[in-house]
Design an enzyme around this catalytic site. Structure first.
Site, PDB file in Angstrom:
ATOM      1  N   LYS A  90       0.812  -1.229   0.000  1.00 29.36           N
ATOM      2  CA  LYS A  90       0.000   0.000   0.000  1.00 29.36           C
ATOM      3  C   LYS A  90       0.841   1.273   0.000  1.00 29.36           C
ATOM      4  O   LYS A  90       0.427   2.297  -0.529  1.00 29.36           O
ATOM      5  CB  LYS A  90      -0.954  -0.005   1.188  1.00 29.36           C
ATOM      6  N   GLU A 112     -10.022   6.643   3.076  1.00 25.83           N
ATOM      7  CA  GLU A 112     -10.924   5.685   3.706  1.00 25.83           C
ATOM      8  C   GLU A 112     -10.075   4.517   4.192  1.00 25.83           C
ATOM      9  O   GLU A 112      -9.016   4.253   3.643  1.00 25.83           O
ATOM     10  CB  GLU A 112     -11.950   5.194   2.691  1.00 25.83           C
ATOM     11  N   SER A 379       1.777  -9.793  -0.826  1.00 24.23           N
ATOM     12  CA  SER A 379       1.458  -8.369  -0.719  1.00 24.23           C
ATOM     13  C   SER A 379       1.742  -7.744   0.641  1.00 24.23           C
ATOM     14  O   SER A 379       1.924  -6.528   0.733  1.00 24.23           O
ATOM     15  CB  SER A 379      -0.013  -8.149  -1.092  1.00 24.23           C
TER      16      SER A 379
HETATM   17  C1  LIG Z   1      -5.138  -4.023   1.511  1.00 24.50           C
HETATM   18  C2  LIG Z   1      -4.404  -5.270   1.229  1.00 24.50           C
HETATM   19  C3  LIG Z   1      -4.760  -6.120   0.182  1.00 24.50           C
HETATM   20  C4  LIG Z   1      -5.971  -5.900  -0.682  1.00 24.50           C
HETATM   21  O1  LIG Z   1      -5.939  -4.774  -1.480  1.00 24.50           O
HETATM   22  P1  LIG Z   1      -5.699  -4.827  -3.057  1.00 24.50           P
HETATM   23  O2  LIG Z   1      -6.080  -3.478  -3.505  1.00 24.50           O
HETATM   24  O3  LIG Z   1      -6.553  -5.913  -3.624  1.00 24.50           O
HETATM   25  O4  LIG Z   1      -4.249  -5.124  -3.267  1.00 24.50           O
HETATM   26  C5  LIG Z   1      -3.987  -7.229  -0.066  1.00 24.50           C
HETATM   27  N1  LIG Z   1      -2.914  -7.519   0.699  1.00 24.50           N
HETATM   28  C6  LIG Z   1      -2.544  -6.747   1.735  1.00 24.50           C
HETATM   29  C7  LIG Z   1      -1.356  -7.131   2.540  1.00 24.50           C
HETATM   30  C8  LIG Z   1      -3.276  -5.600   2.041  1.00 24.50           C
HETATM   31  O5  LIG Z   1      -2.893  -4.838   3.083  1.00 24.50           O
END
Ligand SMILES: *Cc1c(COP(=O)(O)O)cnc(C)c1O
Length: 393
Positions: A90, A112, A379
């Protein structure tokens, strides 16, 4: 396919800009400012320095040999977005939009947040760029994610509780949009995923595309060729979109987006908007949307707060219909198994969101060939989820 959206922000029938008159001007302003800045060498240079020296880019591509050995064949690589500052992808987007806001002369950002991850990443970027930060968060979410609320406060952000509707992310988003309408002169709306009205879906994708560009370079160096499969979790869809996009033209690369099946897609407790939703309009865009018979937005459920969104970025809806990306849904239980597997075999605790992608490996790996390479976008890291894991394992 890589040239979408069109000038009005459409990805085929999806996307667009379904906003009140008062916001059309703000969206248009942002679109044209972004178009200019996108190709501005100075902006790109400045952003790349922040990404490198502050966020920790490039992130490594790690070959998970123990994990591959567990399945018996194939090679598995992990794109380590979990190693970034604040623990997830993010920050790529919030640093970019923070810098953009500063360039536009804005002094205040609104955001948000559901679980609080995007709120923390936004508050962090606001510190870096000296911007005032207001984060809207559902009252229910604030209770569930007290630690992130406290972190945002420590970072100097104001967290405003939202008491309308289901008191969760969907309602917080509505409030953030409302604030933006009222304060558009000095305020930038820092949206957290590839959703919302044009230009957000393509702008956030562009800001997350660094994930896919680095992966491309790294996998060719490590394996000598492009990957056979890319796999990533899909909430709003930003980490997956940034990861997939640089490979869309490579027909040999298969892509799988993993949604949250919650307690099962046959129950009413899931967040599988592509698998189970129908096209509809929410938060200024047209996309697959979980809705009941009367078209009312259905509440999403997932063990991972980051996947708990009733819709999905419009580009994903387009890629689903075109067949270029395959979408699968993985349950809470299988995501927990994915968490456990990576933790035990590789000593890496993933966030519960990418644990969904790992939870699909037992289905995917038996279908792969010996020479196949699979790259999973990790992610985020699991620290934020340890308490949830403790309650369930
Ligand atoms: C917020 C988040 C997501 C989901 O958001 P996307 O916009 O689909 O990437 C996925 N993985 C992590 C670690 C997150 O914090």
């Amino acid at each position: 396919m890589r040239n979408l959206p069109d000038a009005k922000g459409h990805f085929g029938p999806y996307g667009g800009r379904y906003v009140p008159e008062t916001l059309v001007k703000a969206c248009e302003e942002l679109t044209s400012a972004y178009r200019t800045i996108k190709n501005d060498k100075k902006f790109r240079k400045e952003l790349s320095i922040y990404l490198e020296t502050y966020a920790g880019r490039p992130t490594p591509l790690y070959e998970a040999k123990n994990l591959a050995a567990h399945f018996g064949h194939g090679r598995i690589f992990l794109k380590r977005e979990d190693l970034l500052h604040t623990g997830a992808h993010k920050i790529n987007n919030t640093l970019a939009q923070g810098l953009l806001a500063k360039r536009l002369g804005k002094t205040r950002i609104v955001a948000e947040t559901g679980a609080g991850q995007h709120g923390v990443a936004s508050a962090t970027a606001a510190c870096v760029f000296g911007l005032k930060c207001v984060v809207y968060m559902g009252a229910v979410d604030m209770e569930r994610q007290a630690l992130n609320v406290y972190k945002m406060k420590l970072l100097g952000a104001e967290v405003r509780p939202v008491h309308s509707g289901s008191k969760t992310l969907k309602d917080a988003t509505n409030e953030a949009i409302r604030d933006w309408v009222t304060n558009v002169e000095d305020t930038h709306y820092l949206l957290g995923s590839v959703v919302g009205p044009h230009p957000y879906p393509s702008m956030v994708r562009d800001f997350q595309e660094v994930i896919g560009r680095e992966t491309r370079r790294q996998i060719v160096k490590a394996a000598g060729h492009l990957p056979s499969y890319l796999m990533a979790c899909v909430g709003g869809g930003s980490n997956s979109m940034g990861f997939f996009h640089p490979f869309l033209r490579d027909r040999s690369v298969r892509m799988i987006g993993i949604e949250a099946a919650g307690e099962g897609v046959e129950t009413s407790h899931h967040a599988a908007s592509i698998t189970k939703g129908r096209p509809g309009i929410l938060h200024g865009m047209k996309s697959y949307l979980l809705q009941d018979k009367n078209g009312q937005v259905q509440l999403a459920h997932s063990i991972s707060a980051g996947l708990d969104y009733p819709s999905v970025g419009p580009e994903h809806s387009y890629l689903k219909d075109s067949g270029r990306v395959a979408y699968q849904a993985v349950t809470d239980a299988d995501a927990l198994k994915g968490f456990d597997l990576l933790t035990k075999l590789e000593g890496i605790m993933p966030a519960l969101e990418p644990a969904h992608a790992l939870g699909y490996l037992p289905k995917l790996m038996p279908k792969t060939r010996r020479s196949d390479t699979v790259v999973v976008c990790l992610s985020g890291r699991g620290d934020k989820d340890i308490h949830t894991v403790q309650q369930h394992l």
